[in-house]
Write an enzyme that holds these catalytic residues in place. Structure first.
Site, PDB file in Angstrom:
ATOM      1  N   LYS A 154      43.858  30.521  64.233  1.00  0.00           N
ATOM      2  CA  LYS A 154      43.155  29.302  63.856  1.00  0.00           C
ATOM      3  C   LYS A 154      42.439  28.780  65.087  1.00  0.00           C
ATOM      4  O   LYS A 154      42.870  29.127  66.199  1.00  0.00           O
ATOM      5  CB  LYS A 154      44.087  28.242  63.279  1.00  0.00           C
ATOM      6  CG  LYS A 154      45.406  28.000  63.989  1.00  0.00           C
ATOM      7  CD  LYS A 154      45.447  27.461  65.384  1.00  0.00           C
ATOM      8  CE  LYS A 154      44.643  26.227  65.695  1.00  0.00           C
ATOM      9  NZ  LYS A 154      44.717  25.933  67.163  1.00  0.00           N
ATOM     10  N   HIS A 184      50.420  29.141  63.113  1.00  0.00           N
ATOM     11  CA  HIS A 184      51.805  29.423  63.505  1.00  0.00           C
ATOM     12  C   HIS A 184      52.779  28.334  63.052  1.00  0.00           C
ATOM     13  O   HIS A 184      53.979  28.568  63.021  1.00  0.00           O
ATOM     14  CB  HIS A 184      51.913  29.698  65.003  1.00  0.00           C
ATOM     15  CG  HIS A 184      51.819  28.495  65.886  1.00  0.00           C
ATOM     16  ND1 HIS A 184      50.642  27.869  66.165  1.00  0.00           N
ATOM     17  CD2 HIS A 184      52.763  27.802  66.553  1.00  0.00           C
ATOM     18  CE1 HIS A 184      50.870  26.852  66.975  1.00  0.00           C
ATOM     19  NE2 HIS A 184      52.146  26.783  67.234  1.00  0.00           N
ATOM     20  N   GLU A 222      51.983  16.022  71.743  1.00  0.00           N
ATOM     21  CA  GLU A 222      52.286  16.950  72.847  1.00  0.00           C
ATOM     22  C   GLU A 222      52.272  16.174  74.148  1.00  0.00           C
ATOM     23  O   GLU A 222      51.423  15.290  74.333  1.00  0.00           O
ATOM     24  CB  GLU A 222      51.216  18.026  72.932  1.00  0.00           C
ATOM     25  CG  GLU A 222      51.204  18.967  71.768  1.00  0.00           C
ATOM     26  CD  GLU A 222      50.157  20.049  71.956  1.00  0.00           C
ATOM     27  OE1 GLU A 222      50.462  21.034  72.633  1.00  0.00           O
ATOM     28  OE2 GLU A 222      49.031  19.878  71.466  1.00  0.00           O
ATOM     29  N   HIS A 246      47.219  22.937  61.289  1.00  0.00           N
ATOM     30  CA  HIS A 246      48.659  22.657  61.321  1.00  0.00           C
ATOM     31  C   HIS A 246      49.036  21.404  60.521  1.00  0.00           C
ATOM     32  O   HIS A 246      49.953  21.429  59.707  1.00  0.00           O
ATOM     33  CB  HIS A 246      49.140  22.459  62.765  1.00  0.00           C
ATOM     34  CG  HIS A 246      48.832  23.609  63.686  1.00  0.00           C
ATOM     35  ND1 HIS A 246      48.813  24.912  63.270  1.00  0.00           N
ATOM     36  CD2 HIS A 246      48.551  23.643  65.020  1.00  0.00           C
ATOM     37  CE1 HIS A 246      48.533  25.703  64.305  1.00  0.00           C
ATOM     38  NE2 HIS A 246      48.362  24.951  65.372  1.00  0.00           N
TER      39      HIS A 246
HETATM   40  P1  NDP Z   1      42.028  30.846  75.954  1.00  0.00           P
HETATM   41  O1  NDP Z   1      41.038  29.801  76.293  1.00  0.00           O
HETATM   42  O2  NDP Z   1      43.127  31.104  76.912  1.00  0.00           O
HETATM   43  O3  NDP Z   1      41.179  32.165  75.620  1.00  0.00           O
HETATM   44  C1  NDP Z   1      41.724  33.418  75.263  1.00  0.00           C
HETATM   45  C2  NDP Z   1      40.901  34.526  75.873  1.00  0.00           C
HETATM   46  O4  NDP Z   1      39.698  34.674  75.153  1.00  0.00           O
HETATM   47  C3  NDP Z   1      40.519  34.267  77.309  1.00  0.00           C
HETATM   48  O5  NDP Z   1      41.518  34.719  78.175  1.00  0.00           O
HETATM   49  C4  NDP Z   1      39.225  35.046  77.451  1.00  0.00           C
HETATM   50  O6  NDP Z   1      39.551  36.365  77.878  1.00  0.00           O
HETATM   51  C5  NDP Z   1      38.673  35.115  76.055  1.00  0.00           C
HETATM   52  N1  NDP Z   1      37.556  34.184  75.919  1.00  0.00           N
HETATM   53  C6  NDP Z   1      37.567  32.855  76.128  1.00  0.00           C
HETATM   54  N2  NDP Z   1      36.344  32.333  75.900  1.00  0.00           N
HETATM   55  C7  NDP Z   1      35.559  33.364  75.551  1.00  0.00           C
HETATM   56  C8  NDP Z   1      34.199  33.489  75.186  1.00  0.00           C
HETATM   57  N3  NDP Z   1      33.413  32.430  75.115  1.00  0.00           N
HETATM   58  N4  NDP Z   1      33.724  34.713  74.896  1.00  0.00           N
HETATM   59  C9  NDP Z   1      34.517  35.789  74.945  1.00  0.00           C
HETATM   60  N5  NDP Z   1      35.823  35.743  75.286  1.00  0.00           N
HETATM   61  C10 NDP Z   1      36.327  34.541  75.573  1.00  0.00           C
HETATM   62  O7  NDP Z   1      42.594  30.479  74.519  1.00  0.00           O
HETATM   63  P2  NDP Z   1      44.037  30.632  73.927  1.00  0.00           P
HETATM   64  O8  NDP Z   1      44.640  31.910  74.338  1.00  0.00           O
HETATM   65  O9  NDP Z   1      44.791  29.397  74.180  1.00  0.00           O
HETATM   66  O10 NDP Z   1      43.706  30.595  72.371  1.00  0.00           O
HETATM   67  C11 NDP Z   1      43.130  31.677  71.703  1.00  0.00           C
HETATM   68  C12 NDP Z   1      43.194  31.385  70.228  1.00  0.00           C
HETATM   69  O11 NDP Z   1      44.550  31.171  69.862  1.00  0.00           O
HETATM   70  C13 NDP Z   1      42.448  30.109  69.823  1.00  0.00           C
HETATM   71  O12 NDP Z   1      41.806  30.371  68.597  1.00  0.00           O
HETATM   72  C14 NDP Z   1      43.559  29.061  69.640  1.00  0.00           C
HETATM   73  O13 NDP Z   1      43.241  28.125  68.648  1.00  0.00           O
HETATM   74  C15 NDP Z   1      44.720  29.914  69.199  1.00  0.00           C
HETATM   75  N6  NDP Z   1      46.031  29.348  69.511  1.00  0.00           N
HETATM   76  C16 NDP Z   1      46.411  29.103  70.793  1.00  0.00           C
HETATM   77  C17 NDP Z   1      47.676  28.598  71.052  1.00  0.00           C
HETATM   78  C18 NDP Z   1      48.152  28.333  72.421  1.00  0.00           C
HETATM   79  O14 NDP Z   1      49.255  27.793  72.570  1.00  0.00           O
HETATM   80  N7  NDP Z   1      47.381  28.677  73.462  1.00  0.00           N
HETATM   81  C19 NDP Z   1      48.654  28.358  69.973  1.00  0.00           C
HETATM   82  C20 NDP Z   1      48.129  28.633  68.679  1.00  0.00           C
HETATM   83  C21 NDP Z   1      46.885  29.127  68.474  1.00  0.00           C
HETATM   84  P3  NDP Z   1      38.528  37.291  78.709  1.00  0.00           P
HETATM   85  O15 NDP Z   1      37.562  36.399  79.413  1.00  0.00           O
HETATM   86  O16 NDP Z   1      39.388  38.072  79.615  1.00  0.00           O
HETATM   87  O17 NDP Z   1      37.902  38.113  77.653  1.00  0.00           O
HETATM   88  C1  BG6 Z   2      47.854  25.434  68.946  1.00  0.00           C
HETATM   89  C2  BG6 Z   2      46.815  24.607  69.594  1.00  0.00           C
HETATM   90  O1  BG6 Z   2      47.413  25.866  67.695  1.00  0.00           O
HETATM   91  O2  BG6 Z   2      49.052  24.704  68.801  1.00  0.00           O
HETATM   92  C3  BG6 Z   2      47.310  24.062  70.904  1.00  0.00           C
HETATM   93  O3  BG6 Z   2      45.667  25.405  69.819  1.00  0.00           O
HETATM   94  C4  BG6 Z   2      48.637  23.365  70.748  1.00  0.00           C
HETATM   95  O4  BG6 Z   2      46.357  23.164  71.451  1.00  0.00           O
HETATM   96  C5  BG6 Z   2      49.606  24.256  70.027  1.00  0.00           C
HETATM   97  O5  BG6 Z   2      49.135  23.093  72.043  1.00  0.00           O
HETATM   98  C6  BG6 Z   2      50.887  23.521  69.706  1.00  0.00           C
HETATM   99  O6  BG6 Z   2      51.822  24.425  69.212  1.00  0.00           O
HETATM  100  P1  BG6 Z   2      53.361  24.123  69.317  1.00  0.00           P
HETATM  101  O7  BG6 Z   2      54.006  25.237  68.590  1.00  0.00           O
HETATM  102  O8  BG6 Z   2      53.702  24.113  70.781  1.00  0.00           O
HETATM  103  O9  BG6 Z   2      53.570  22.792  68.681  1.00  0.00           O
END
Ligand code: NDP
Ligand code: BG6
Length: 508
Positions: A154, A184, A222, A246
Site C-alpha cells: 500500500k 499489513h 506513532e 489501514h
Molecule cells: P523507502 O522510502 O525506504 O523506499 C524503498 C526503496 O524503494 C528505496 O530503498 C529505493 O531503493 C526505492 N525507491 C525509493 N524511491 C524511488 C523512486 N522514486 N524510484 C525508484 N526507486 C525508488 O520506502 P519503504 O521501504 O518504507 O516503503 C516501501 C513501500 O512499503 C511503500 O509503498 C510503503 O507504503 C510500504 N510500507 C512501508 C512500511 C514501513 O514500515 N517502512 C510499512 C508498511 C508499508 P533503491 O534506490 O535502492 O532502488
Molecule cells: C506503514 C506506513 O504502512 O505503516 C508507515 O507506511 C507506518 O508510515 C507503518 O509507520 C505503521 O505500521 P505499524 O505496524 O508499525 O503500526
C-alpha cells in the site's frame, strides 16, 4: 502449518526501510519456525550500488537490530543469509530486466528450485506498472503446477484514477488470483481478533448498532517521525499512507455485517459493503470535518526533535500532512447517525492503535455524577501495543451514598502464557507463499476506499487556504481536531502504552 513449496522471493526496493525493518525479520522468523520452504532463495533488487555480500551484511544487521526487539532466536542466521543475493537494476532498462531473468533462472537451477516465484514490490507505487510489465513479459516459464505471485504494498496508487488505471493495467498482464495487495494491518492478530470478538461472542452483536452505540473512535498514533523515509512520505502524507488503507480496513472490520463464512471473498464482500456505505464528505465540508497537521520542532523527554520540514528528503516549505483526524458516517441501517472519528499521526506521545466503542449513556440518570464525568461504557479493542480488550463500566464506590467510579475489566494477550504474537508480515508472507488471499485487499475494495478519500484530496488540492496546522512533536496533534467531537464534555480518548491506562501524555 505446512511448509510452502520451494520458491524464490524477489524483493524490489530491497534497500528500503520496509525490507530491513519488517520483511527480512519476518522471513527470518518463519525460517526459524520451519515455515519457509525447504529450499528458497531471496533476491534483493534495487537501484543502489550493492554487492550480494553487502546485501547479506545488511540483512544480518537488520535481523540483529529488529528481530531482537521482538525476541526472535538468531542462532540460524548464517543459513538464512546464505540464501540472499542482490541485483542492481535500472528500471527503465529492458536489458536489465533480461539480465534479471537470467539471474532468476540461474538461482532456480543452482538451488534446484521449482521455478515458483514471488515478486514483492516494496517501492513507491509509481513504479508498480513499470516493474510488472517487463516481469510479466519476461518469458520466465511458469511450471505447470507452479505459480507466479505479485505482492503490491500500500498505498495502491495515489488516488482513485491512478488506482483504477493500475488495476486495469495489472489485469491485462496478470490474473487477480496472482495479485496480493498488502495492507499489513490485516495481518495483525489483534485486527483479526476484531472478527472473533464480534462474531464468536453472542453478547456483543445485539449491542453493535446505532441503538446502543454513541460513537466509534479509531486511533493509530506513532511516536516516531518519518525517519529516513522523507522521499516516500512527501509523495504520500498521512491520508494516503495510513487512512486510505489501514484505518479504513479497521473501520471495515469494525462495522461490517457477519460474513457467511471465513472464505476470502465472503469477508471482503462485507468490508466492501461498508466502504460503499461510507458517506463521502462534501468538498465544502472538508475544512470542518477533516483536520490535517504537520509536526513542528519540539523537545521530547529532554531531547530536541526536529520538525517535519527539517527531516531528510523533505521540502522546507512542505505542506504534506503528518496528521489527519476526521469525522464521518456510514449510511446503512446498522450505523445511520453514529459518528466515526478516526485519527492518525506521526510524532505523537506514544505508539498506539485502538478502536474505542463508546456506548450510549443509560437513559435515566438515577445516580448523581460529578460534572464532566461522562465516561459511561466503553469497549476498547487494543490493536497494539499491549494487545487486548478493555471494558470500562461504572460501579459503586464502597461507603455511604451512591458515588460512582468508572472501572476497568481488561484482558491482555500477554496473559496467555507462552504465546508469541507473530508479526503481521510473518502471517501475510506465509499466506502469500501458501496462496491464501483472505487477508489481502481486493481491487474493488481498494477503489471504493479511494472513492471516499477523493473529495478530501480534491478539496486540499483546490483550496490551498485549508490550513495544515502545526503541532509540536510529542503532542496529540493540532488543537482544532478536538472540535470534531461534538457533545458536551466529550473528547478523544488519550491512550497510554498500557491498555488499562489513560492520560494525556503517558508514554514515558
Ligand atoms: P523507502 O522510502 O525506504 O523506499 C524503498 C526503496 O524503494 C528505496 O530503498 C529505493 O531503493 C526505492 N525507491 C525509493 N524511491 C524511488 C523512486 N522514486 N524510484 C525508484 N526507486 C525508488 O520506502 P519503504 O521501504 O518504507 O516503503 C516501501 C513501500 O512499503 C511503500 O509503498 C510503503 O507504503 C510500504 N510500507 C512501508 C512500511 C514501513 O514500515 N517502512 C510499512 C508498511 C508499508 P533503491 O534506490 O535502492 O532502488
Ligand atoms: C506503514 C506506513 O504502512 O505503516 C508507515 O507506511 C507506518 O508510515 C507503518 O509507520 C505503521 O505500521 P505499524 O505496524 O508499525 O503500526
Amino acid at each position: 502449518m505446512e511448509r510452502p513449496d520451494n520458491l524464490i522471493i524477489v524483493i524490489f526496493g530491497a534497500t528500503g526501510d520496509l525490507t530491513y525493518r519488517k520483511l527480512v525479520p519476518a522471513l527470518y522468523s518463519l525460517n526459524t519456525q520451519k515455515l519457509m520452504p525447504e529450499k528458497f532463495a531471496l533476491l534483493g533488487v534495487g537501484r543502489s550500488e550493492l554487492t550480494s555480500a553487502d546485501f547479506r551484511k545488511k540483512i544480518e544487521e537488520s535481523i540483529v537490530t529488529h528481530s531482537k526487539e521482538i525476541g526472535y532466536n538468531i542462532t540460524y542466521m548464517p543459513d538464512f543469509t546464505a540464501q540472499a543475493e542482490y541485483f542492481k537494476i535500472d528500471y527503465a532498462s529492458g536489458s536489465d530486466f533480461k539480465k534479471l531473468r537470467s539471474v532468476i533462472e540461474a538461482l532456480c537451477k543452482n538451488n534446484c528450485l521449482k521455478g515458483n516465484l514471488i515478486f514483492y514490490l516494496a517501492t513507491p507505487p509509481s513504479l508498480y506498472e513499470e516493474i510488472t510489465t517487463p516481469l510479466s513479459q519476461s518469458g520466465l516459464e511458469v511450471p505447470s503446477d507452479g505459480f507466479r505471485r505479485f505482492i503490491f504494498e500500500k498505498p495502491f496508487g495515489y488516488d482513485l484514477e491512478s488506482s483504477r488505471k493500475l488495476n486495469n493495467t495489472l489485469h491485462e498482464l496478470i490474473q487477480e488470483d496472482q495479485i496480493f495487495r498488502m495492507d499489513h494491518y490485516l495481518g495483525k492478530e489483534s485486527v483479526q481478533n476484531l472478527l472473533v470478538t464480534r462474531f464468536a461472542n453472542g453478547i456483543f452483536e445485539p449491542l453493535w448498532n446505532r441503538n446502543y452505540i454513541h460513537r466509534i473512535e479509531i486511533t493509530s498514533a506513532e511516536s516516531l517521525g518519518v525517519e529516513e523515509r522523507g522521499g516516500y512520505y512527501e509523495s504520500s502524507g498521512a491520508l494516503r499512507d495510513m487512512v486510505q488503507n489501514h484505518l479504513l480496513q479497521i473501520t471495515g472490520l469494525t462495522a461490517m455485517e457477519p460474513p457467511s463464512s471465513l472464505e476470502a471473498d465472503a469477508i471482503r464482500n462485507e468490508v466492501l459493503k461498508v466502504f460503499q456505505s461510507l458517506e463521502r464528505i462534501k468538498e465544502e465540508d472538508v475544512e470542518s470535518r477533516v483536520i490535517r497537521g504537520q509536526y513542528t520542532a519540539s523537545r521530547i523527554r529532554g531531547e530536541d526533535v526536529q520538525g517535519y520540514r527539517n527531516e531528510k528528503g523533505v521540502d522546507i516549505n512542505s505542506k504534506t500532512e503528518t496528521y489527519v483526524a476526521m469525522k464521518f458516517f456510514i449510511n446503512n441501517w446498522r450505523w445511520s447517525g453514529v459518528p466515526f472519528y478516526i485519527r492518525t499521526g506521526k510524532r505523537m506521545p506514544t505508539r498506539v492503535t485502538e478502536v474505542v466503542i463508546h456506548f450510549k449513556q443509560s437513559p435515566h440518570h438515577l445516580f448523581e455524577r460529578e460534572p464532566g464525568t461522562l465516561a459511561g461504557n466503553q469497549l476498547i479493542i487494543r490493536i497494539q501495543p499491549d494487545e487486548g480488550i478493555l471494558l470500562k463500566f461504572d460501579m459503586k464506590e464502597p461507603g455511604s451514598g451512591f458515588n460512582i467510579k468508572n472501572v476497568n475489566m481488561d484482558f491482555h494477550y500477554t496473559d496467555l502464557a507462552d504465546i508469541k504474537i507473530p508479526s503481521a508480515y510473518e502471517r501475510l508472507l506465509y499466506d502469500v507463499m501458501s496462496g491464501d488471499q483472505t487477508l489481502f485487499s481486493r481491487d474493488d475494495e481498494v477503489e471504493t476506499a479511494w472513492k471516499f478519500i477523493e473529495p478530501i484530496q480534491r478539496a486540499w488540492k483546490n483550496n490551498p487556504s485549508i490550513k495544515v496546522y502545526g503541532y509540536p512533536a510529542g503532542t496529540w496533534g493540532p488543537e482544532p481536531s478536538n472540535s470534531l467531537i461534538e457533545g458536551e464534555g466529550l473528547t478523544w480518548r488519550y491512550p497510554c502504552k498500557n491498555l488499562a491506562d489513560e492520560e494525556i501524555y503517558c508514554e514515558l
